[in-house]
Design a protein around this motif. Structure first.
Motif, short mmCIF file in Angstrom:
data_model
loop_
_atom_site.label_atom_id
_atom_site.label_comp_id
_atom_site.label_asym_id
_atom_site.label_seq_id
_atom_site.Cartn_x
_atom_site.Cartn_y
_atom_site.Cartn_z
N GLU A 42 15.97 -2.25 -10.85
CA GLU A 42 16.56 -0.96 -10.51
C GLU A 42 15.89 0.18 -11.28
OE1 GLU A 42 21.10 -2.46 -9.40
OE2 GLU A 42 20.74 -1.40 -11.29
N TYR A 43 15.44 -0.10 -12.50
CA TYR A 43 14.76 0.91 -13.32
C TYR A 43 13.52 1.44 -12.62
CZ TYR A 43 12.40 2.92 -17.43
OH TYR A 43 11.76 3.76 -18.31
N VAL A 44 12.72 0.51 -12.07
CA VAL A 44 11.49 0.92 -11.37
C VAL A 44 11.82 1.79 -10.17
CG1 VAL A 44 9.51 0.04 -10.06
CG2 VAL A 44 10.16 -1.06 -12.21
N ILE A 45 12.91 1.47 -9.46
CA ILE A 45 13.31 2.28 -8.30
C ILE A 45 13.79 3.66 -8.77
CG2 ILE A 45 14.86 2.46 -6.33
CD1 ILE A 45 14.99 -0.61 -6.28
N ARG A 46 14.65 3.67 -9.79
CA ARG A 46 15.19 4.95 -10.29
C ARG A 46 14.09 5.90 -10.73
NH1 ARG A 46 18.96 1.66 -13.06
NH2 ARG A 46 17.88 2.02 -15.04
N HIS A 89 0.84 -1.20 0.00
CA HIS A 89 0.00 0.00 0.00
C HIS A 89 0.88 1.25 0.00
CE1 HIS A 89 -3.28 2.65 0.57
NE2 HIS A 89 -3.10 2.86 1.87
N ASN A 90 0.70 2.08 -1.02
CA ASN A 90 1.42 3.36 -1.16
C ASN A 90 2.93 3.20 -1.30
OD1 ASN A 90 -0.91 4.93 -1.09
ND2 ASN A 90 -0.86 5.14 1.14
N VAL A 91 3.39 2.05 -1.80
CA VAL A 91 4.81 1.88 -2.09
C VAL A 91 4.94 1.26 -3.48
CG1 VAL A 91 5.47 1.61 0.33
CG2 VAL A 91 4.92 -0.41 -1.03
N SER A 92 6.12 1.43 -4.10
CA SER A 92 6.37 0.83 -5.41
C SER A 92 6.58 -0.67 -5.27
CB SER A 92 7.60 1.46 -6.05
OG SER A 92 7.41 2.84 -6.28
N PHE A 93 5.97 -1.43 -6.18
CA PHE A 93 6.21 -2.87 -6.15
C PHE A 93 6.11 -3.46 -7.55
CE2 PHE A 93 1.62 -3.07 -6.27
CZ PHE A 93 1.29 -4.34 -6.73
N ILE A 94 6.83 -4.57 -7.71
CA ILE A 94 6.75 -5.36 -8.92
C ILE A 94 6.44 -6.79 -8.51
CG2 ILE A 94 8.43 -3.88 -10.09
CD1 ILE A 94 10.51 -6.08 -9.76
N THR A 95 6.10 -7.63 -9.47
CA THR A 95 5.86 -9.04 -9.18
C THR A 95 6.85 -9.89 -9.97
OG1 THR A 95 4.18 -9.27 -10.91
CG2 THR A 95 3.42 -8.71 -8.68
N LEU A 96 7.11 -11.07 -9.46
CA LEU A 96 7.93 -12.06 -10.15
C LEU A 96 7.09 -13.32 -10.28
CD1 LEU A 96 10.50 -13.29 -11.33
CD2 LEU A 96 11.38 -13.58 -9.01
N PHE A 97 6.82 -13.69 -11.53
CA PHE A 97 6.00 -14.88 -11.77
C PHE A 97 6.92 -16.04 -12.09
CE2 PHE A 97 3.12 -17.53 -14.50
CZ PHE A 97 2.32 -17.95 -13.47
N THR A 98 6.78 -17.13 -11.34
CA THR A 98 7.77 -18.20 -11.39
C THR A 98 7.54 -19.19 -12.54
OG1 THR A 98 6.46 -19.44 -9.76
CG2 THR A 98 8.25 -18.05 -8.93
N SER A 99 6.46 -19.02 -13.30
CA SER A 99 6.22 -19.86 -14.46
C SER A 99 6.28 -19.02 -15.73
CB SER A 99 4.88 -20.58 -14.34
OG SER A 99 4.77 -21.61 -15.30
N ALA A 100 5.89 -19.61 -16.87
CA ALA A 100 6.13 -18.95 -18.16
C ALA A 100 5.13 -17.84 -18.46
CB ALA A 100 6.09 -19.98 -19.29
#
Length: 513
Positions: free
Chosen positions: A448-452, A147-158
């Motif tokens: 790192e791009y998303v953070i920058r 909530h109210n922070v930057s986040f990405i997801t990592l999907f472990t399948s294709a």
């Protein structure tokens, strides 16, 4: 001759390699990785990224449900240690027919996890982190953190149809398979069933059953939070553990980055005793057998285990079997061990076949190291992976319920003696390795791009903000239908008026005559 040419090609790719294209980071970041519901194989996808980021000086904290394993000084692992989803205790053969019922326990995790002192303290510190990386499978319980922070997801399948749709890229069921028996080109019936699966599974998971029960528990503890699915829509990017070279090519958004095979690596030398045993097999070679990190060998039903032992007894090859316990009545050509260095074994020139459950990570490793497969899938995505592997000519597939000793022996003999399987998997390996940058480098760059760029809103598709009515243009189609209906109505009225005038004029003329 064909095999020699293919080996030369793979050497060219290996020697060219991927140069290090990442510049130094602007500063050290703090990154929180959230996989509170995960198998060890999920961790095997997360750890390469975590270690690559840690090597660049970033501070990584991981919330997991499995024992600590990393020794990297920049990685801190926090285990909530709840009893649910201890996958090593689950009988995968028994669970295969009832997988969805296992995930009803997600509400228990949602109810109890935020009361664990270590998790509670981590949640209070969440604003300290520059970015969060969430496991895209089964982890809506972690969404309060984002909530109210930057986040990405990592999907472990294709591929993940659900996450892709959330980002605004609805995958087309006409050619993107969801079900196991989907083959392209598909019949009308297959496309209809595939469409039903594309729609019904997300509906069941997100609207009807799983997420609502998790939402109820989360809302009771965090009444001020927006709905979990609204939090999910703020995701900046997803890293996908797939690649067009090993799976079907898909149209992807800039916010969908393929990093498949991130965990694959060049082989390390084997322990001397294992190396000697494999070399000692001579020209007949070795068959390697493992059901992965989740499905334990001890869970294999006795009937099937006996079939396998008898089949191995008939082989001229030696068999290296990952199994957690000693077995009786093993033939002399079989060695078992509770843990084996899988990638180092698959890369060995004297290993002829990999008998595998065809989990996605094992499949990627077999392709990367160019080892043909005999697939024995158990549950989840494994049957689909196995069929894709078989259709690509990388090996053969057997079904547990139809298993016999003769079937096992015949399949292994065919794979070992027919060079087409080795040639096909080498060709596939060349394609997988032939990339401008390594999957790990891409994953690090985009993290790192998303953070920058403070969440990188420039990556987000406008489609992600549309409702289903707007996305499918149902309102526009309705307006067009209304406009067409109005036009037809007007034309019909004009036709009636013109017809009435013409025929009424003819009638008056006949009367005057």
């Amino acid at each position: 001759m064909k095999l020699t040419i293919l080996l030369c090609l793979i050497l060219v790719v290996l020697t060219r390699g991927s140069s290090g294209l990442l510049g130094p980071p602007e500063r050290s970041y703090k990154i929180l990785m959230l996989l509170p519901v995960a198998t060890k194989s999920h961790g095997n996808v997360f750890f390469p990224l975590a270690e690559a980021l840690a090597d660049r000086g970033h501070e990584i904290v991981m919330l997991t449900n499995f024992p600590k394993s990393s020794k990297h000084p920049n990685i801190t692992e926090i285990t909530h240690d709840l009893p649910y989803f201890k996958f090593e205790n689950i009988d995968m053969f028994g669970a295969a027919s009832n997988v969805m019922n296992i995930f009803t326990k997600l509400s228990f995790v949602a109810r109890e996890m935020y009361h664990v002192p270590a998790v509670k303290e981590l949640y209070q510190r969440r604003k300290e982190f520059d970015l969060m990386v969430v496991n895209a499978m089964f982890n809506e319980v972690a969404y309060p953190f984002v909530h109210n922070v930057s986040f990405i997801t990592l999907f472990t399948s294709a591929r993940n149809h659900r996450v892709s749709a959330v980002l605004g890229n609805v995958l087309n069921p006409a050619y993107v398979p969801f079900m196991d028996n989907f083959h392209f080109p598909a019949s009308v019936w297959q496309r209809l069933l595939n469409t039903v699966h594309h729609i019904s599974y997300p509906f069941y998971w997100r609207i009807w059953s799983i997420v609502p029960t998790v939402q109820k528990e989360i809302s009771a503890q965090f009444p001020e939070l927006p709905p979990l699915l609204d939090l999910e829509r703020n995701m900046s990017l997803t890293l996908i553990n797939g690649h067009f070279s090993t799976d079907i090519p898909l149209p992807l958004l800039p916010s969908q980055v393929e990093v498949g095979g991130m965990h694959c690596r060049p082989a390390s030398p084997l322990p001397q005793d294992l190396e000697s045993w494999i070399i000692g097999a001579g020209s007949a070679g070795v068959v390697y057998f493992s059901l992965g990190s989740v499905a334990r060998g001890t869970s294999v039903p006795v009937k099937y285990r006996d079939f396998l032992i008898e089949a191995f007894r008939r082989l001229p090859q030696r068999v290296l079997w990952k199994h957690e316990e000693e077995l009786e009545n093993l033939p002399d050509n079989v060695m078992i061990n509770k843990w084996l260095p899988q990638q180092d074994i698959l890369a060995h020139h004297n290993v002829k076949v990999f008998i595998s459950h065809c989990g996605f990570l094992s499949l990627q490793e077999a392709i990367y190291h160019a080892t043909p497969l005999l697939a024995l899938p158990i549950y989840s995505d494994q049957p689909r992976n196995a069929k894709l592997m078989r259709d690509a000519g990388l090996g053969l597939m057997l079904v547990w319920e139809e298993l016999t000793v003769d079937l096992i022996v015949d399949a292994l003999t065919d794979i070992i003696n027919d060079p087409k399987y080795k040639e096909n998997v080498i060709r596939k390996s060349v394609r997988m390795r032939d990339q401008a940058t390594s999957p790990r480098e891409r994953a690090v760059f985009w993290t790192e791009y998303v953070i920058r760029h403070r969440g990188a809103p420039q990556l987000r598709s406008p489609a992600a903000q549309l409702s289903w009515v707007e996305f499918l243009m149902l309102d526009v189609l309705l307006l067009l239908l209304l406009a067409l209906s109005l036009l037809l109505f007007i034309l019909h009225r004009i036709f009636r008026i013109v017809t009435a005038i013409l025929f009424s004029g003819d009638g008056r003329k006949k009367k005057s005559d």
